[in-house]
Design a protein around this motif. Structure first.
Motif, short mmCIF file in Angstrom:
data_model
loop_
_atom_site.label_atom_id
_atom_site.label_comp_id
_atom_site.label_asym_id
_atom_site.label_seq_id
_atom_site.Cartn_x
_atom_site.Cartn_y
_atom_site.Cartn_z
N LEU A 17 42.78 28.13 37.84
CA LEU A 17 44.29 28.63 38.36
C LEU A 17 45.38 26.74 38.22
O LEU A 17 45.98 27.15 38.38
N LYS A 18 44.34 25.78 38.50
CA LYS A 18 45.46 24.70 38.09
C LYS A 18 45.66 23.54 37.42
O LYS A 18 46.79 23.71 36.89
N ALA A 19 44.67 24.00 36.42
CA ALA A 19 45.19 23.65 34.94
C ALA A 19 45.98 24.36 34.35
O ALA A 19 46.93 23.91 33.26
N ASN A 20 46.07 25.84 34.48
CA ASN A 20 46.89 26.76 33.12
C ASN A 20 47.77 26.91 33.67
O ASN A 20 48.40 27.91 34.63
N SER A 21 49.50 26.75 33.67
CA SER A 21 50.38 26.33 34.48
C SER A 21 51.47 28.73 34.31
O SER A 21 52.05 28.80 34.76
N GLY A 22 50.40 28.97 32.58
CA GLY A 22 51.78 30.35 32.59
C GLY A 22 50.17 31.02 33.37
O GLY A 22 51.09 32.14 33.27
N PHE A 23 49.56 30.89 33.80
CA PHE A 23 48.57 31.80 34.56
C PHE A 23 49.23 31.47 36.39
O PHE A 23 48.98 33.16 36.81
N HIS A 24 50.20 31.11 36.28
CA HIS A 24 50.38 30.97 37.91
C HIS A 24 51.72 32.67 37.62
O HIS A 24 51.91 32.96 38.71
N GLN A 25 52.11 33.00 36.45
CA GLN A 25 53.29 34.50 36.35
C GLN A 25 52.14 34.97 36.63
O GLN A 25 52.98 35.84 37.00
N VAL A 26 51.84 35.01 35.82
CA VAL A 26 50.33 36.36 36.45
C VAL A 26 49.43 36.28 37.82
O VAL A 26 49.58 37.21 38.27
N LEU A 27 49.54 35.33 38.03
CA LEU A 27 49.46 35.68 39.35
C LEU A 27 50.23 36.43 40.53
O LEU A 27 50.15 36.63 41.15
N ALA A 28 51.74 35.65 40.23
CA ALA A 28 52.86 36.12 40.75
C ALA A 28 52.93 37.46 40.91
O ALA A 28 53.24 38.17 41.75
N THR A 29 52.57 38.48 40.22
CA THR A 29 52.55 39.46 38.83
C THR A 29 51.93 40.00 40.39
O THR A 29 52.14 40.74 40.67
N PHE A 30 50.20 39.74 39.76
CA PHE A 30 48.89 39.88 40.50
C PHE A 30 49.54 40.12 41.75
O PHE A 30 49.18 41.47 42.32
N PHE A 31 49.78 39.29 42.99
CA PHE A 31 49.99 38.62 44.50
C PHE A 31 51.72 39.55 44.13
O PHE A 31 50.92 40.42 46.31
N THR A 32 52.43 40.23 44.10
CA THR A 32 53.42 40.99 44.64
C THR A 32 52.46 42.63 44.45
O THR A 32 52.40 43.12 45.67
N ARG A 33 51.51 43.00 43.83
CA ARG A 33 51.05 44.30 43.67
C ARG A 33 50.51 44.43 44.24
O ARG A 33 50.05 45.64 44.67
N LEU A 34 49.58 43.48 44.79
CA LEU A 34 48.50 43.14 46.35
C LEU A 34 49.47 43.80 47.09
O LEU A 34 48.42 44.15 47.82
N GLU A 36 51.47 45.47 47.55
CA GLU A 36 52.44 46.51 47.15
C GLU A 36 51.32 47.76 47.68
O GLU A 36 51.46 49.17 48.40
N LYS A 37 49.46 47.28 47.56
CA LYS A 37 48.53 48.29 46.78
C LYS A 37 47.97 48.20 47.78
O LYS A 37 46.80 48.66 48.00
N GLY A 38 47.57 47.06 48.67
CA GLY A 38 46.28 46.28 49.20
C GLY A 38 45.02 45.19 49.02
O GLY A 38 45.04 44.98 47.66
#
Length: 87
Positions: A17-34, A36-38
């Motif tokens: 999570l700390k090393a991969n900067s592209g992963f931050h966008q994936v996390l942002a999308t994931f947490f937005t859906r989270l 919304e859906k729980g």
């Protein structure tokens, strides 16, 4: 979050999570859906391990042990984000 910790049942290490900067966008999308859906039901499952406190403690006494909880890495990150927003 500190490095070299158990990733829990997600098997996603904190270092990823700390090393991969592209992963931050994936996390942002994931947490937005989270939001919304729980929270996923897998995050409600955690592994507890008992650790003996040391030589001076009595092995027969339950107070001589402490519990360590291996929680999902994404759950830990999400809970810290929520905690920071509430503070």
């Amino acid at each position: 979050m500190p490095n070299n910790r158990s990733p829990g049942n997600s098997w996603v290490p904190v270092e990823l999570l700390k090393a991969n900067s592209g992963f931050h966008q994936v996390l942002a999308t994931f947490f937005t859906r989270l939001a919304e859906k729980g929270m996923p039901s897998a995050w409600r499952t955690m592994r507890v391990t008992s650790i003996f406190k040391g030589k001076a403690a009595d092995p027969a006494c339950p107070d001589s042990y402490r519990g360590i909880i291996a929680a999902n890495t994404l759950y830990k990150l999400y809970s810290r984000i929520i905690q920071a927003r509430l503070s």
